[in-house]
Design a protein around this motif. Sequence first.
Motif, PDB file in Angstrom:
ATOM      1  N   ASN A   1     -59.746 -53.309 -31.023  1.00 28.33           N
ATOM      2  CA  ASN A   1     -60.330 -53.267 -29.667  1.00 28.33           C
ATOM      3  C   ASN A   1     -60.090 -54.572 -28.916  1.00 28.33           C
ATOM      4  O   ASN A   1     -60.965 -55.080 -28.219  1.00 28.33           O
ATOM      5  CB  ASN A   1     -61.825 -52.932 -29.728  1.00 28.33           C
TER       6      ASN A   1
ATOM      7  N   THR B   1     -68.472 -51.811 -24.810  1.00 25.14           N
ATOM      8  CA  THR B   1     -69.660 -50.984 -25.049  1.00 25.14           C
ATOM      9  C   THR B   1     -70.907 -51.788 -24.656  1.00 25.14           C
ATOM     10  O   THR B   1     -70.855 -53.016 -24.550  1.00 25.14           O
ATOM     11  CB  THR B   1     -69.743 -50.518 -26.518  1.00 25.14           C
ATOM     12  N   SER B   2     -72.020 -51.076 -24.461  1.00 22.97           N
ATOM     13  CA  SER B   2     -73.211 -51.706 -23.863  1.00 22.97           C
ATOM     14  C   SER B   2     -73.750 -52.879 -24.686  1.00 22.97           C
ATOM     15  O   SER B   2     -74.309 -53.822 -24.133  1.00 22.97           O
ATOM     16  CB  SER B   2     -74.313 -50.660 -23.663  1.00 22.97           C
TER      17      SER B   2
ATOM     18  N   GLN C   1     -61.946 -51.540 -24.883  1.00 21.91           N
ATOM     19  CA  GLN C   1     -63.101 -50.879 -24.271  1.00 21.91           C
ATOM     20  C   GLN C   1     -64.376 -51.684 -24.527  1.00 21.91           C
ATOM     21  O   GLN C   1     -64.573 -52.235 -25.604  1.00 21.91           O
ATOM     22  CB  GLN C   1     -63.219 -49.468 -24.843  1.00 21.91           C
TER      23      GLN C   1
ATOM     24  N   ILE D   1     -64.404 -47.233 -31.362  1.00 24.18           N
ATOM     25  CA  ILE D   1     -65.371 -47.101 -30.267  1.00 24.18           C
ATOM     26  C   ILE D   1     -66.317 -45.930 -30.548  1.00 24.18           C
ATOM     27  O   ILE D   1     -67.512 -45.998 -30.259  1.00 24.18           O
ATOM     28  CB  ILE D   1     -64.634 -46.919 -28.909  1.00 24.18           C
TER      29      ILE D   1
ATOM     30  N   ARG E   1     -69.073 -47.174 -32.631  1.00 23.95           N
ATOM     31  CA  ARG E   1     -70.057 -47.923 -31.825  1.00 23.95           C
ATOM     32  C   ARG E   1     -70.965 -46.962 -31.062  1.00 23.95           C
ATOM     33  O   ARG E   1     -72.170 -47.175 -30.944  1.00 23.95           O
ATOM     34  CB  ARG E   1     -69.350 -48.787 -30.787  1.00 23.95           C
ATOM     35  N   GLN E   2     -70.341 -45.919 -30.480  1.00 23.83           N
ATOM     36  CA  GLN E   2     -71.128 -44.947 -29.713  1.00 23.83           C
ATOM     37  C   GLN E   2     -72.136 -44.247 -30.625  1.00 23.83           C
ATOM     38  O   GLN E   2     -73.269 -43.984 -30.220  1.00 23.83           O
ATOM     39  CB  GLN E   2     -70.206 -43.920 -29.038  1.00 23.83           C
TER      40      GLN E   2
ATOM     41  N   PHE F   1     -74.439 -47.043 -28.558  1.00 22.96           N
ATOM     42  CA  PHE F   1     -73.951 -47.932 -27.497  1.00 22.96           C
ATOM     43  C   PHE F   1     -72.860 -47.252 -26.685  1.00 22.96           C
ATOM     44  O   PHE F   1     -71.731 -47.102 -27.154  1.00 22.96           O
ATOM     45  CB  PHE F   1     -73.415 -49.237 -28.104  1.00 22.96           C
ATOM     46  N   PRO F   2     -73.156 -46.835 -25.438  1.00 26.94           N
ATOM     47  CA  PRO F   2     -72.143 -46.160 -24.620  1.00 26.94           C
ATOM     48  C   PRO F   2     -71.065 -47.111 -24.096  1.00 26.94           C
ATOM     49  O   PRO F   2     -71.255 -48.329 -24.075  1.00 26.94           O
ATOM     50  CB  PRO F   2     -72.960 -45.591 -23.456  1.00 26.94           C
ATOM     51  N   ILE F   3     -69.958 -46.530 -23.649  1.00 25.15           N
ATOM     52  CA  ILE F   3     -68.867 -47.311 -23.038  1.00 25.15           C
ATOM     53  C   ILE F   3     -69.303 -47.727 -21.633  1.00 25.15           C
ATOM     54  O   ILE F   3     -69.766 -46.896 -20.854  1.00 25.15           O
ATOM     55  CB  ILE F   3     -67.571 -46.475 -22.961  1.00 25.15           C
TER      56      ILE F   3
END
Length: 254
Positions: free
Chosen positions: A154, A80-81, A78, A43, A46-47, A51-53
Motif C-alpha cells: 500500500n 483508511t480512516s 489507499q 485494504i 483493514r476494512q 476502517f473504511p477507505i
Amino acid sequence: MISISEKASILHRAARTQTPVKQFSLSENYSLESAYQVQHELIRLRQEEGFPIVGVKMGFTSHAKMKQMGVKDVIIGQLTSDMQLNKREPLLKANCCHPRAEPEIAFRLNTDIYEPLTANEVINYVDRVAAAIEIIDSRYESFKFSLEDVVSDNCSSCAFILGQWCDVPLGLNGLDMKMSFDGQLETEGSSDDILDNPFEALAASTRLACRYNIPLMKGMIVLAGASTTASFIRKTLNVNLRVDGLGEASFTII
Ligand code: OOG
Ligand code: MG
C-alpha cells in the motif's frame, strides 16, 4: 511463490506487529497487476477491522523521491480512516517500524470520479486543498523494495495529518514548502516539485485509480505526493509543515 492473499496477510501482520519482512521480489518476480491485487486484499483486511477507505495517496511524484528510492514510476495507494491523525493527536512511534515524514498537499473531491481526467479538467472536481504531512513506514526490512513490493505494501502508507482546508487557489505553482523538526528546518521544496504541478498528480491519481479499480468518491482525500525526499523520524519530535498560501500542518510523534 507466495499467493496474493498470503502476501497481503504477511504485510498486514508486519504492520500490526511493527516487524518488517523480507521483500517478496528477492525470491520471485511478480507483476504490477498482481501487486495491486495484493494491495486490494490488504485494504480489505483493514476494512474488516472496521476502517473504511477515506482517500488515496500518490507516490514518487517528485524526482528527488524517485531517486531516493530507486524507482521510476508513479504509484497509488489507499488511505483508511485509522491512518488519519486528528488535531493534537500524537503518532505513537511504538506503532511504527521505521517512520519517515513527507511534506505534501492534499485535495478533497467534490464529485465521484469514474474516468481519467487531465490536470485542467480535474480542477473542477476538488472543493478544498490543504497542507499535509504523510508518515510512510515500509513494512520491508531496511525500507528497501521494488516497485511491485511497495505497491503491494500500500505504498508504505502509515498515517497522515491535514492542515486547515482552504479554498482552491487559482494556481498551485511555486508554493514554498518548508518542513521543520522541533523548529529546525529539515527540508525545503516547492509545489512545482510534485509532477511540476500538484494538479498533475491529482490527474495521475484519476488515471491510476481507474486502471486499478480504486474508488475516488465525493468527500475523499487525495494526497498528491511528497515534494522532497522523506525524513527519518528517530525520536520524540514535533513535525511542522508550512506551505505558502495554504497554511500549516503539524503533529507530534512520541
Ligand atoms: C513509497 C511512498 C512514496 C511519496 O509521497 O512519494 C510516497 C516510499 O517511499 O516508501 O508516499
Ligand atoms: Mg507520500
